[in-house]
Design a protein around this motif. Structure first.
Motif, PDB file in Angstrom:
ATOM      1  N   ARG A  16       0.831  -1.209   0.000  1.00 46.78           N
ATOM      2  CA  ARG A  16       0.000   0.000   0.000  1.00 46.78           C
ATOM      3  C   ARG A  16       0.860   1.251   0.000  1.00 46.78           C
ATOM      4  O   ARG A  16       0.521   2.234  -0.651  1.00 46.78           O
ATOM      5  CB  ARG A  16      -0.962  -0.021   1.184  1.00 46.78           C
ATOM      6  N   GLN A  17       2.004   1.220   0.679  1.00 42.09           N
ATOM      7  CA  GLN A  17       2.935   2.351   0.625  1.00 42.09           C
ATOM      8  C   GLN A  17       3.495   2.515  -0.785  1.00 42.09           C
ATOM      9  O   GLN A  17       3.623   3.635  -1.279  1.00 42.09           O
ATOM     10  CB  GLN A  17       4.081   2.154   1.615  1.00 42.09           C
ATOM     11  N   PHE A  18       3.818   1.403  -1.428  1.00 41.89           N
ATOM     12  CA  PHE A  18       4.302   1.444  -2.804  1.00 41.89           C
ATOM     13  C   PHE A  18       3.252   2.075  -3.724  1.00 41.89           C
ATOM     14  O   PHE A  18       3.567   2.929  -4.551  1.00 41.89           O
ATOM     15  CB  PHE A  18       4.656   0.036  -3.285  1.00 41.89           C
ATOM     16  N   LEU A  19       1.993   1.659  -3.566  1.00 40.91           N
ATOM     17  CA  LEU A  19       0.929   2.223  -4.389  1.00 40.91           C
ATOM     18  C   LEU A  19       0.779   3.719  -4.154  1.00 40.91           C
ATOM     19  O   LEU A  19       0.551   4.483  -5.090  1.00 40.91           O
ATOM     20  CB  LEU A  19      -0.404   1.532  -4.097  1.00 40.91           C
ATOM     21  N   PHE A  20       0.909   4.142  -2.908  1.00 43.89           N
ATOM     22  CA  PHE A  20       0.810   5.569  -2.610  1.00 43.89           C
ATOM     23  C   PHE A  20       1.907   6.337  -3.342  1.00 43.89           C
ATOM     24  O   PHE A  20       1.642   7.371  -3.962  1.00 43.89           O
ATOM     25  CB  PHE A  20       0.901   5.809  -1.097  1.00 43.89           C
ATOM     26  N   MET A  63     -16.190  -7.380  -3.147  1.00 42.55           N
ATOM     27  CA  MET A  63     -17.052  -6.885  -4.219  1.00 42.55           C
ATOM     28  C   MET A  63     -17.924  -5.711  -3.766  1.00 42.55           C
ATOM     29  O   MET A  63     -18.142  -4.769  -4.528  1.00 42.55           O
ATOM     30  CB  MET A  63     -17.931  -8.029  -4.739  1.00 42.55           C
ATOM     31  N   ALA A  64     -18.381  -5.723  -2.534  1.00 47.42           N
ATOM     32  CA  ALA A  64     -19.260  -4.660  -2.038  1.00 47.42           C
ATOM     33  C   ALA A  64     -18.541  -3.310  -1.937  1.00 47.42           C
ATOM     34  O   ALA A  64     -19.187  -2.265  -1.957  1.00 47.42           O
ATOM     35  CB  ALA A  64     -19.827  -5.049  -0.682  1.00 47.42           C
ATOM     36  N   LEU A  65     -17.216  -3.326  -1.822  1.00 42.88           N
ATOM     37  CA  LEU A  65     -16.459  -2.082  -1.667  1.00 42.88           C
ATOM     38  C   LEU A  65     -15.892  -1.541  -2.977  1.00 42.88           C
ATOM     39  O   LEU A  65     -15.345  -0.452  -3.004  1.00 42.88           O
ATOM     40  CB  LEU A  65     -15.308  -2.286  -0.684  1.00 42.88           C
ATOM     41  N   ARG A  66     -16.015  -2.287  -4.042  1.00 39.13           N
ATOM     42  CA  ARG A  66     -15.442  -1.845  -5.312  1.00 39.13           C
ATOM     43  C   ARG A  66     -16.289  -0.742  -5.935  1.00 39.13           C
ATOM     44  O   ARG A  66     -17.510  -0.822  -5.976  1.00 39.13           O
ATOM     45  CB  ARG A  66     -15.344  -3.008  -6.292  1.00 39.13           C
ATOM     46  N   THR A  73      -9.874   1.443  -1.897  1.00 41.56           N
ATOM     47  CA  THR A  73      -8.433   1.212  -2.053  1.00 41.56           C
ATOM     48  C   THR A  73      -7.669   2.500  -1.820  1.00 41.56           C
ATOM     49  O   THR A  73      -6.642   2.510  -1.146  1.00 41.56           O
ATOM     50  CB  THR A  73      -8.143   0.654  -3.460  1.00 41.56           C
ATOM     51  N   LEU A  74      -8.161   3.585  -2.365  1.00 39.36           N
ATOM     52  CA  LEU A  74      -7.514   4.880  -2.156  1.00 39.36           C
ATOM     53  C   LEU A  74      -7.493   5.238  -0.675  1.00 39.36           C
ATOM     54  O   LEU A  74      -6.482   5.713  -0.150  1.00 39.36           O
ATOM     55  CB  LEU A  74      -8.248   5.947  -2.967  1.00 39.36           C
ATOM     56  N   ASN A  75      -8.585   4.961   0.025  1.00 37.20           N
ATOM     57  CA  ASN A  75      -8.650   5.202   1.463  1.00 37.20           C
ATOM     58  C   ASN A  75      -7.607   4.364   2.203  1.00 37.20           C
ATOM     59  O   ASN A  75      -6.893   4.872   3.076  1.00 37.20           O
ATOM     60  CB  ASN A  75     -10.053   4.902   1.980  1.00 37.20           C
ATOM     61  N   ALA A  76      -7.506   3.082   1.862  1.00 39.28           N
ATOM     62  CA  ALA A  76      -6.533   2.207   2.522  1.00 39.28           C
ATOM     63  C   ALA A  76      -5.103   2.681   2.249  1.00 39.28           C
ATOM     64  O   ALA A  76      -4.249   2.650   3.147  1.00 39.28           O
ATOM     65  CB  ALA A  76      -6.701   0.769   2.038  1.00 39.28           C
ATOM     66  N   ILE A  77      -4.851   3.136   1.033  1.00 42.66           N
ATOM     67  CA  ILE A  77      -3.508   3.610   0.671  1.00 42.66           C
ATOM     68  C   ILE A  77      -3.162   4.869   1.453  1.00 42.66           C
ATOM     69  O   ILE A  77      -2.059   4.996   1.991  1.00 42.66           O
ATOM     70  CB  ILE A  77      -3.440   3.862  -0.842  1.00 42.66           C
ATOM     71  N   ILE A  78      -4.093   5.796   1.533  1.00 39.56           N
ATOM     72  CA  ILE A  78      -3.834   7.052   2.251  1.00 39.56           C
ATOM     73  C   ILE A  78      -3.655   6.799   3.738  1.00 39.56           C
ATOM     74  O   ILE A  78      -2.759   7.371   4.373  1.00 39.56           O
ATOM     75  CB  ILE A  78      -4.957   8.065   1.975  1.00 39.56           C
ATOM     76  N   LEU A  79      -4.492   5.938   4.318  1.00 38.66           N
ATOM     77  CA  LEU A  79      -4.347   5.624   5.745  1.00 38.66           C
ATOM     78  C   LEU A  79      -2.996   4.995   6.048  1.00 38.66           C
ATOM     79  O   LEU A  79      -2.378   5.285   7.079  1.00 38.66           O
ATOM     80  CB  LEU A  79      -5.476   4.701   6.209  1.00 38.66           C
ATOM     81  N   THR A  80      -2.511   4.139   5.166  1.00 38.49           N
ATOM     82  CA  THR A  80      -1.197   3.529   5.370  1.00 38.49           C
ATOM     83  C   THR A  80      -0.102   4.577   5.257  1.00 38.49           C
ATOM     84  O   THR A  80       0.867   4.556   6.012  1.00 38.49           O
ATOM     85  CB  THR A  80      -0.951   2.401   4.350  1.00 38.49           C
ATOM     86  N   ALA A  81      -0.259   5.512   4.324  1.00 46.77           N
ATOM     87  CA  ALA A  81       0.745   6.566   4.170  1.00 46.77           C
ATOM     88  C   ALA A  81       0.774   7.480   5.391  1.00 46.77           C
ATOM     89  O   ALA A  81       1.841   7.929   5.812  1.00 46.77           O
ATOM     90  CB  ALA A  81       0.468   7.377   2.912  1.00 46.77           C
TER      91      ALA A  81
END
Length: 102
Positions: A16-20, A63-66, A73-81
């Motif tokens: 997730r850090q890599f994606l950020f 599937m429910a979150l897509r 995913t953007l939320n998870a990436i930002i929270l990890t950053a």
């Protein structure tokens, strides 16, 4: 890649850090502008690739979150950053002469 592979990758904080970092470099937060049409094409191409990476990673969400915007995913990436995983503390290596009195 299958969805279960992407789900595994999304569970890893370092991924997730890599994606950020990747979407930061792609410039998805900034509108593409430039005086030269070649610059504009380059910036839009980078943004497009960043958004494609985000969409690909979003397939790892349930599937429910897509969503088309990959919001979960953007939320998870930002929270990890914002809250990077803590690194394990290094233990002090014992000196081989520690047990000898001074």
């Amino acid at each position: 890649m299958q969805d279960k592979d992407l789900q595994l990758l999304l569970s890893i904080p370092e991924f997730r850090q890599f994606l950020f970092e990747a979407i930061q470099l792609a410039g998805i937060w900034e509108p593409a502008n430039g005086h030269d049409s070649r610059d504009l094409a380059l910036f839009e191409g980078r943004r497009s690739l960043g958004l494609d990476l985000l969409q690909l990673a979003d397939r790892g969400q349930p599937m429910a979150l897509r969503t088309p915007e990959a919001l979960a995913t953007l939320n998870a990436i930002i929270l990890t950053a914002l809250n990077p995983p803590s690194k394990p503390k290094e233990t002090k290596r014992a000196d081989r002469y520690d047990d000898i009195p001074d």
